[in-house]
Write an enzyme that holds these catalytic residues in place. Structure first.
Site, PDB file in Angstrom:
ATOM      1  N   ARG A  43     -23.863 -49.627  13.722  1.00 33.89           N
ATOM      2  CA  ARG A  43     -22.978 -49.541  14.534  1.00 33.89           C
ATOM      3  C   ARG A  43     -22.306 -50.973  14.975  1.00 33.89           C
ATOM      4  NH1 ARG A  43     -22.564 -50.994  19.960  1.00 33.89           N
ATOM      5  NH2 ARG A  43     -24.977 -50.884  20.350  1.00 33.89           N
ATOM      6  N   GLN A  68     -30.871 -49.988  15.104  1.00 36.08           N
ATOM      7  CA  GLN A  68     -30.143 -51.303  15.026  1.00 36.08           C
ATOM      8  C   GLN A  68     -31.010 -52.485  15.640  1.00 36.08           C
ATOM      9  OE1 GLN A  68     -26.336 -52.041  17.380  1.00 36.08           O
ATOM     10  NE2 GLN A  68     -25.696 -52.406  15.204  1.00 36.08           N
ATOM     11  N   LEU A 114     -31.383 -58.695  26.383  1.00 31.90           N
ATOM     12  CA  LEU A 114     -30.079 -58.607  25.475  1.00 31.90           C
ATOM     13  C   LEU A 114     -29.111 -60.035  25.827  1.00 31.90           C
ATOM     14  CD1 LEU A 114     -27.770 -57.536  23.488  1.00 31.90           C
ATOM     15  CD2 LEU A 114     -27.011 -56.202  25.373  1.00 31.90           C
ATOM     16  N   PHE A 124     -14.996 -59.390  18.426  1.00 35.46           N
ATOM     17  CA  PHE A 124     -16.448 -58.836  18.532  1.00 35.46           C
ATOM     18  C   PHE A 124     -16.690 -58.686  17.027  1.00 35.46           C
ATOM     19  CE2 PHE A 124     -19.360 -56.516  21.176  1.00 35.46           C
ATOM     20  CZ  PHE A 124     -19.260 -57.305  22.374  1.00 35.46           C
ATOM     21  N   GLU A 178     -23.157 -59.896  22.522  1.00 37.24           N
ATOM     22  CA  GLU A 178     -22.507 -60.144  21.361  1.00 37.24           C
ATOM     23  C   GLU A 178     -21.232 -60.876  21.779  1.00 37.24           C
ATOM     24  OE1 GLU A 178     -22.522 -57.684  17.956  1.00 37.24           O
ATOM     25  OE2 GLU A 178     -20.187 -58.053  17.660  1.00 37.24           O
ATOM     26  N   HIS A 232     -30.284 -56.062  17.246  1.00 33.46           N
ATOM     27  CA  HIS A 232     -29.327 -56.639  17.970  1.00 33.46           C
ATOM     28  C   HIS A 232     -29.718 -58.231  17.407  1.00 33.46           C
ATOM     29  CE1 HIS A 232     -26.395 -58.957  20.501  1.00 33.46           C
ATOM     30  NE2 HIS A 232     -25.872 -57.617  20.676  1.00 33.46           N
ATOM     31  N   ARG A 255     -23.858 -56.545  12.613  1.00 28.74           N
ATOM     32  CA  ARG A 255     -25.087 -56.719  13.424  1.00 28.74           C
ATOM     33  C   ARG A 255     -26.267 -56.811  12.309  1.00 28.74           C
ATOM     34  NH1 ARG A 255     -24.576 -53.709  19.229  1.00 28.74           N
ATOM     35  NH2 ARG A 255     -22.883 -55.486  20.224  1.00 28.74           N
ATOM     36  N   HIS A 261     -32.230 -52.626  19.524  1.00 27.44           N
ATOM     37  CA  HIS A 261     -31.290 -52.343  20.601  1.00 27.44           C
ATOM     38  C   HIS A 261     -30.692 -50.916  20.686  1.00 27.44           C
ATOM     39  CE1 HIS A 261     -27.747 -53.666  22.963  1.00 27.44           C
ATOM     40  NE2 HIS A 261     -27.034 -53.182  22.079  1.00 27.44           N
TER      41      HIS A 261
END
Lengths: 363, 564
Positions: B377, B229, B241, B113, B244, B231, B275, B342
């Protein structure tokens, strides 16, 4: 952009009036969803339209409705697709079936759906001792139960379950898929008790009539009926739990019959389904079938020689199929998460594709 | 009047985890949500949950990655607690039934990730949030005798007594329209984020900043609100979405020339940088004319490089999203994506036990700011945050309840809220509709408070928010009924969103540097000397928001240059 006519089934419980039809015209890109259409109408024309919705991407399960007769999520049904499904003039949206309507497109899922879910002991009863780290279980087993775990509890399958229409007490497709989620989970300790419960309940898994409505309705490919059939197979084969409808023995009689004859030998099928010609349970069944046999002979549908002697025998090819399947070390189960889809593999996409359509989940 | 030792508002992962933890300690618990719990937005979390469970991993490595990901704005004591407790929490989830994907040895499989130095993300295909949420709900059903559930109840106010403690809530039963006062010794806010302040957003329609504004009105400070954030991979068409996990599985980002442009911004981590870094890189491609799609407003996400069988097994949900929402088979062709709102890193300021500065009021999950995410984050840290701090808040709230008498609540606030609702319903149908205002708020925020920001744009957004707050006083609705009156709830939610949006914009104006998700084109550098601190927004004496600062807790990682 195109114009879409929405015909919404409305009901206002405070009005004292019966349900009625309400029309709205919205202008949207044909690729947008029916939910977008309804929200457009709600936002710009009539804020009283009631529909549960949240994520807009087919994962929260809030917006289960019937669109031109078919249950599903409003958010992942396109406007053009919905239109094509109906008469091409209007998109008809109604609340789901088999559940009481609270207001407009909002139904009482607690009264039906969630009560049924509660009935299958919907939580893991973990095997002892609980390990310090994770339970070690086969990769395939987890991917396999993930298919029923993928259920978003939208109620689309409950909406159009034919068996539930006839028997409202039927546990139903969603709750039985949930039951499989534990029966298929190697970490659960109560597989037998769970199976016995859904087998002995007169409104349990044998009430399913195999109509495929839930398979069609499910927006997440959970295949509830497939999970029910797997519960039945595991109950009958692995736990020798009696099938109250005799379906399990009937299925086995079929398999045996084809193995022997290649083509179905009707005269053997009936007694075999009840334990063979000499089983006391077979006699009344044989006697009760006599009028049908006589009718068949009189109308020329069968001849006594063909019916009784059945000259056809299984060919080598048929026997080879049986040998291959029976030679498998584990039972063959179809599971979309494990098998991928049945699309032909992409040319030149590499080894990873091969076998995608044939590999099965094994237990 | 219903009374509970611990009352939890919101039934996503943080709320359900808090409820189960509180119930474990034997106090009476209730959980309340404006939707059925499994509809909560945690259900949409796709990719996974981070925990240093691999033998070659260490929680300190996870903590360092998180600190670096936060651009050093995260509080390191909180980050340490979260990362240290992560493996135990994931094992707990496994034991209660989450169907985590396994490796060939039957152990939990871990995927790559963004921003992580090792494969550390446990997952269930790409429905991890759904799988965990549904399993926690299974446990709530199992504990039905100890956890009362108020499903489809909408909170209109937090109750604060004369001593400044939180003593319960006022809520409306959506199905009947009945209003009720609930008394509680401890109240835990777990009502999620504020994505609907932006349009488009990956967030669900229910993410309307309810808890943030309720806490603000009750006197609690909001912290790090400028940190929004974006994304990197949301569908160009409608902002949905794309997990990720796709990049974790190896998917590439390409511009119109077919170039993997991440090589410029993050030569080592490429697509798996943090991100904020990836979203900025994409926005630069788009702004400099190397985008694709209508008006060049997107870039390609190429998942075809992932083996097809793996995609079908582990990224099934985005195969569906591609097919259903973009008409694209992602296993065969690239999909067009762009950065999209996001997550909010900020929230109601809490300590490491989830306590807010208001006695008896806790917060956990996206509504809260501990702060473990700081300026940015990491993917798969939000599920972890909800569970760790949900549990901690639940335990501490139960502990507090044991030594606190049941507060006596009056119905004064309930009558206020009834009047407020009656007033909204009675408004004449002239002026603007609630939905128009919401739309304008969303597009304004997305224009001026996005990946790149500067003073003039933010000032303009502030002006719009203030005007919309005025207009909202008179905006009208259609529904005057009591049963499932979603219209009137929409009006109340708009109020929540406008107050929260104001806090977001004010904080973004105030922070005159670039850190994490806040990139100021007029202040493009990080400035640790002046801005290594949290911005807090609370209502002052006159009821208008005021800014103050609080220090960042640093335990072992001094700020350094951040490269991927």
């Amino acid at each position: 952009m195109a114009e879409f006519k929405l015909r919404l089934r409305r009901y206002d419980p405070e009005s004292g009036e019966p349900p009625y039809w309400d029309k709205h015209t919205v202008e949207l890109d044909p690729h947008r969803s029916v939910l977008d259409g309804i929200l457009e109408a709600k936002d710009s024309q009539d804020g009283t339209i009631g529909i549960r919705c949240s994520c807009r991407q087919g994962i929260c399960g809030s917006c289960g409705v019937r669109i031109n007769g078919k249950p599903g999520l409003a958010c992942n049904t396109h406007l053009d697709e919905a239109l094509a499904r109906g008469d091409g003039q209007e998109i008809v949206v109604e609340p789901m079936g088999n559940m009481p309507v609270i207001k407009d497109l909002i139904v009482d899922m607690d009264a039906v759906h969630w009560r049924k879910i509660q009935s299958v002991t919907p939580w893991l009863l973990p095997r002892e001792p609980v390990p310090e780290r994770e339970y070690l279980v086969a990769r395939e087993a987890m991917v396999d139960v993930t298919q029923s775990m993928a259920c978003i509890q939208c109620g689309a399958c409950v909406s159009d379950c034919l068996a539930m229409e006839v028997d409202p007490l039927f546990t139903g497709p969603a709750a039985l898929a949930k039951a499989y989620r534990f029966v298929g989970d190697p970490r659960d300790s109560e597989h037998y008790e769970r199976l016995r419960y859904v087998a002995e309940d007169p409104h349990g898994m044998y009430t399913c009539t195999h109509c495929f409505k839930c398979v069609d309705a499910c927006p997440k490919d959970v295949n509830p009926m497939g999970q029910i059939m797997r519960l039945r197979r595991i109950a009958g084969t692995d736990f020798e739990i009696e099938d109250r409808n005799n379906g399990f023995r009937h299925e086995h009689a079929f398999v045996k019959n084809i193995h022997r004859n290649g083509l179905l030998h009707e005269a053997d099928l009936l007694p075999d389904s009840y334990g063979g010609k000499f089983d006391p349970r077979a006699l009344p069944e044989l006697l009760s079938s006599i009028p049908i046999v006589i009718k068949g002979v009189l109308r020329g549908k069968i001849t006594p020689t063909k019916a009784l002697l059945h000259p056809h025998k299984a060919s080598k090819d048929v026997r080879a199929i049986f040998e291959r399947i029976e030679g498998e070390p584990a039972r063959y189960e179809l599971n979309l998460y494990v098998t991928g889809t049945d699309d032909p593999p992409l040319q030149g996409a590499g080894d990873a594709d091969s076998g995608a359509a044939t590999e099965g989940a094994k237990r | 009047m219903p009374e509970h030792d611990v009352l939890i508002i919101g039934a996503g992962l943080a709320g359900q985890r808090a409820a189960l933890a509180a119930a474990q300690s034997g106090v009476s618990v209730a959980i309340m949500s404006k939707v059925h719990p499994v509809r909560s937005h945690s259900v949409a979390a796709a990719g996974g949950i981070n925990a240093a469970i691999s033998v070659s991993d260490d929680w300190r490595s996870h903590a360092y990655d998180t600190v670096k990901g936060s651009d050093y704005l995260g509080d390191q004591d909180a980050i340490e607690a979260m990362c240290r407790e992560a493996p135990g929490e994931v094992m707990h989830l496994e034991h209660i039934g989450v169907t985590f994907h396994r490796n060939d040895a039957g152990e939990l499989d871990l995927r790559a990730f963004g921003g992580a130095s090792i494969n550390r993300t446990a997952y269930v295909a790409d429905i991890t949030g759904q799988a965990i949420l549904h399993v926690l709900y299974e446990q709530l059903m199992r504990n039905a005798s100890t956890v009362a559930r108020y499903e489809e109840w909408f909170v209109t106010s937090l109750l604060i007594d004369d001593g400044g403690s939180c003593t319960g809530v006022v809520a409306r039963h959506i199905r009947s329209g009945a209003m009720e006062t609930f008394a509680a010794k401890s109240v835990i806010l777990a009502s999620g984020g504020a994505g609907q302040c932006f349009k488009p957003t990956t967030n669900a329609l229910i993410c309307t900043a309810d808890g943030l504004a309720q806490a603000l009105r009750a006197g609690a400070p909001l912290m790090d609100m400028e940190m929004i954030q974006y994304h990197p991979t949301t569908l160009l068409e409608n902002g949905l979405l794309i997990t990720e996990g796709a990049r974790g599985e190896g998917a590439h980002l390409l511009n119109k020339d077919g170039e993997r442009f991440m090589s410029k911004a993050a030569p080592n981590k490429m697509e798996l940088a943090s991100r904020d870094v990836v979203s900025r890189a994409e926005q630069i491609e788009i702004n400099e004319g190397r985008g694709v799609g209508p008006d060049g407003q997107g870039v390609y996400l190429d998942i075809t490089v992932v083996p097809r069988k793996r995609t079908l097994e582990a990224l099934r949900e985005i195969v569906n999203i591609g097919r259903d929402f973009a008409g694209v088979d992602i296993t065969r062709e690239p999909i067009i994506i762009r950065p999209g709102q996001h997550y909010i890193m900020g929230g109601v300021k809490t300590d490491i036990q989830g306590q807010t500065p208001i006695a008896g009021l806790y917060a956990a999950g996206e509504v809260a700011c501990v702060s473990v995410h700081g300026g940015n984050r990491l993917g798969a840290n939000s599920l972890l945050d909800t569970l760790i701090f949900g549990r901690r808040a639940g335990e501490d709230a139960a502990e507090r309840a044991r030594s606190t008498p049941m507060p006596a609540c009056s119905d004064a606030q309930l009558r206020n809220d009834e009047r407020m609702i009656a007033e909204i319903m009675a408004r004449p149908r002239k002026g603007r509709r609630i939905s128009e205002l919401k739309n304008e708020l969303g597009t304004t925020m997305n224009r001026y408070c996005a990946v790149f920001r500067e003073a003039d744009g933010l000032q303009s957004a502030y002006g719009t928010v203030k005007r919309l707050q005025e207009e909202a006083q008179n905006a009208y609705i259609d529904d005057r009924g009591t049963v499932f009156n979603q219209d009137v709830l929409g009006a109340i939610e708009l109020g929540y969103m406008l107050e929260t949006a104001e806090a977001i914009v004010l904080s973004a104006i105030d922070r005159k540097e670039s850190r994490g998700a806040q990139f100021r084109t007029d202040f493009p550098e990080r400035n640790d000397a002046e801005w290594l601190k949290h911005i807090n927004v609370a209502l002052g004496e006159d009821g208008s928001p005021e800014i103050s600062y609080s220090p960042v807790t640093i335990t072992q990682w001094r700020p350094e240059e951040r490269t991927y």
